[in-house]
Design a protein around this motif. Structure first.
Motif, PDB file in Angstrom:
ATOM      1  N   MET A 107       0.857  -1.351  -0.039  1.00 60.69           N
ATOM      2  CA  MET A 107      -0.113   0.039   0.060  1.00 60.69           C
ATOM      3  C   MET A 107       0.770   1.348  -0.009  1.00 60.69           C
ATOM      4  O   MET A 107       0.493   2.125  -1.004  1.00 60.69           O
ATOM      5  N   LEU A 108       1.877   1.311   0.800  1.00 59.15           N
ATOM      6  CA  LEU A 108       2.690   2.724   1.085  1.00 59.15           C
ATOM      7  C   LEU A 108       3.358   2.711  -0.196  1.00 59.15           C
ATOM      8  O   LEU A 108       3.728   3.937  -0.672  1.00 59.15           O
ATOM      9  N   GLN A 111       1.329   4.047  -3.221  1.00 59.54           N
ATOM     10  CA  GLN A 111       0.848   5.451  -2.885  1.00 59.54           C
ATOM     11  C   GLN A 111       2.152   6.447  -2.925  1.00 59.54           C
ATOM     12  O   GLN A 111       2.130   7.824  -3.639  1.00 59.54           O
ATOM     13  N   SER A 156      -3.712   3.378  12.994  1.00 58.52           N
ATOM     14  CA  SER A 156      -3.236   2.914  11.844  1.00 58.52           C
ATOM     15  C   SER A 156      -2.056   2.067  11.395  1.00 58.52           C
ATOM     16  O   SER A 156      -1.753   1.341  10.633  1.00 58.52           O
ATOM     17  N   ARG A 275      -6.773  -5.324   5.470  1.00 59.14           N
ATOM     18  CA  ARG A 275      -6.211  -3.979   5.666  1.00 59.14           C
ATOM     19  C   ARG A 275      -5.809  -3.510   4.284  1.00 59.14           C
ATOM     20  O   ARG A 275      -6.191  -2.507   4.044  1.00 59.14           O
ATOM     21  N   GLN A 276      -5.546  -4.482   3.370  1.00 58.97           N
ATOM     22  CA  GLN A 276      -5.232  -3.980   1.821  1.00 58.97           C
ATOM     23  C   GLN A 276      -6.473  -3.300   1.271  1.00 58.97           C
ATOM     24  O   GLN A 276      -6.637  -2.300   0.674  1.00 58.97           O
ATOM     25  N   SER A 278      -9.359  -2.393   2.761  1.00 55.66           N
ATOM     26  CA  SER A 278      -9.767  -1.122   3.458  1.00 55.66           C
ATOM     27  C   SER A 278      -9.003   0.086   3.031  1.00 55.66           C
ATOM     28  O   SER A 278      -9.496   0.920   2.613  1.00 55.66           O
ATOM     29  N   TRP A 279      -7.674  -0.117   3.008  1.00 57.62           N
ATOM     30  CA  TRP A 279      -6.751   0.979   2.541  1.00 57.62           C
ATOM     31  C   TRP A 279      -7.000   1.410   0.784  1.00 57.62           C
ATOM     32  O   TRP A 279      -7.340   2.518   0.675  1.00 57.62           O
ATOM     33  N   ARG A 282     -10.658   3.119  -0.186  1.00 58.10           N
ATOM     34  CA  ARG A 282     -10.524   4.693   0.318  1.00 58.10           C
ATOM     35  C   ARG A 282     -10.208   5.461  -0.769  1.00 58.10           C
ATOM     36  O   ARG A 282     -10.225   6.693  -1.009  1.00 58.10           O
ATOM     37  N   ASP A 283      -9.492   4.968  -1.815  1.00 61.77           N
ATOM     38  CA  ASP A 283      -9.273   5.771  -2.972  1.00 61.77           C
ATOM     39  C   ASP A 283     -10.051   5.688  -4.207  1.00 61.77           C
ATOM     40  O   ASP A 283     -10.160   4.655  -4.876  1.00 61.77           O
TER      41      ASP A 283
END
Length: 308
Positions: A107-108, A111, A156, A275-276, A278-279, A282-283
């Motif tokens: 994820m990070l 982004q 988080s 978790r992925q 959910s992350w 949001r996009d």
């Protein structure tokens, strides 16, 4: 020549992102070349193949793949290093008229690549002090300390993720601002990239994850971990915490033969997928595809062409 707009295929683990990327490359074969830029943090490591579901050289079918096998397991993977290296790859690929196809679920890392992320400063002395504090009181207690100074950051970050807890405390101390203040804002994707998300219905994906986990152990994950331990895996800050690898190491340390790591690996992977999901959900920029549907490569390219 106008640089080519990148296409990113993102989403949870086990959804078939690599297979979709190859299908997209096949459809574009007579139009333009495609080069893949990996966005899975653990596929950066040489020798971590089975547990990361890394495509073999044969399975890549001659399609160039960047940001694979670029680190030894003793080296620390960082978002900042990845952002710099992968950005250079994307710009070089696009400039030569090929399609940069970003593929992964970290994820990070994604982004940082697709948003203008400026990383806050670091200070070795401050970080060392928090690392000493981590060693002194343990990860759970340090997570509670983070919660007292930055509740949102603690919410988080997993209570078991000592490295990110230390980093959050370092940033808060250095900037005097919440850790989230340094996170990128979701806006126009860098390079005008088009983002495709791939996902499955939860019960079906859970079954896929179970099968994937069984296959990894059948294909020799334990032997892979044992071999990497001889190459210093245990000394790695990030590599040794990878799903599957951490569980096998723990089982071996407890006197097992590694097979006892199968269930914890599956459970940990399923938790990470939540978790992925959910992350990524949001996009608002992501166009989602159902992994169970046929023709997703065509759909992805139609979306990319409509924007391009």
């Amino acid at each position: 020549m106008t640089p080519v707009r990148p296409l990113a295929v993102v989403g949870p683990t086990g959804t078939g992102k690599s297979a979709l990327a190859l299908a997209i490359a096949d459809l574009l074969a007579h139009e333009r070349p495609v080069e893949v830029v990996n966005a899975d943090a653990m596929q950066l490591y040489r020798g971590m193949d089975i547990g990361t579901a890394k495509l073999s050289l044969h399975d890549r079918r001659g399609i160039p793949h960047h940001q694979l096998d670029v680190l030894d397991v003793t080296e620390t993977a960082t978002v900042a290093r990845y952002q710099q290296a992968a950005s250079a790859d994307i710009e070089a690929i696009a400039a030569r008229g090929a399609l940069p196809l970003v593929v992964g679920g970290s994820m990070l890392y994604i982004q940082s690549l697709l948003d203008e992320w400026t990383f806050p400063a670091t200070d070795a002395t401050v970080r060392a002090r928090w690392e000493d504090r981590l060693a002194e009181i343990g990860v759970a207690a340090l997570h509670r300390e983070l919660a007292r100074v930055d509740a949102a950051a603690a919410e988080s970050i997993l209570p078991s993720d000592g490295r990110r807890i230390v980093r959050a405390l370092e940033v808060v101390e250095l900037t005097g601002r919440p850790f989230a203040a340094s996170a990128p804002r979701i806006g126009e994707p860098r390079w005008g990239a088009v983002i495709i998300g791939l996902d499955w219905e939860t019960a079906v994906l859970d079954e896929r994850l179970a099968q994937r986990t069984d296959m990894m152990f059948a294909d020799g994950l334990v032997d892979e971990v044992v071999g990497l331990l001889d190459r210093g895996l245990r000394d790695g800050v990030t590599a040794a915490r990878a799903l599957g690898y951490a569980q096998v190491i723990a089982d071996l340390d407890e006197g097992g033969d590694g097979s006892g790591a199968r269930e914890p690996t599956f459970v940990g992977t399923r938790r990470y997928v939540r978790r992925q999901r959910s992350w990524f959900r949001r996009d608002h920029r992501i166009s989602w595809l159902d992994g169970a549907a046929a023709g997703n490569a065509d759909r992805a390219l139609r979306i990319w062409r409509d924007v391009s």
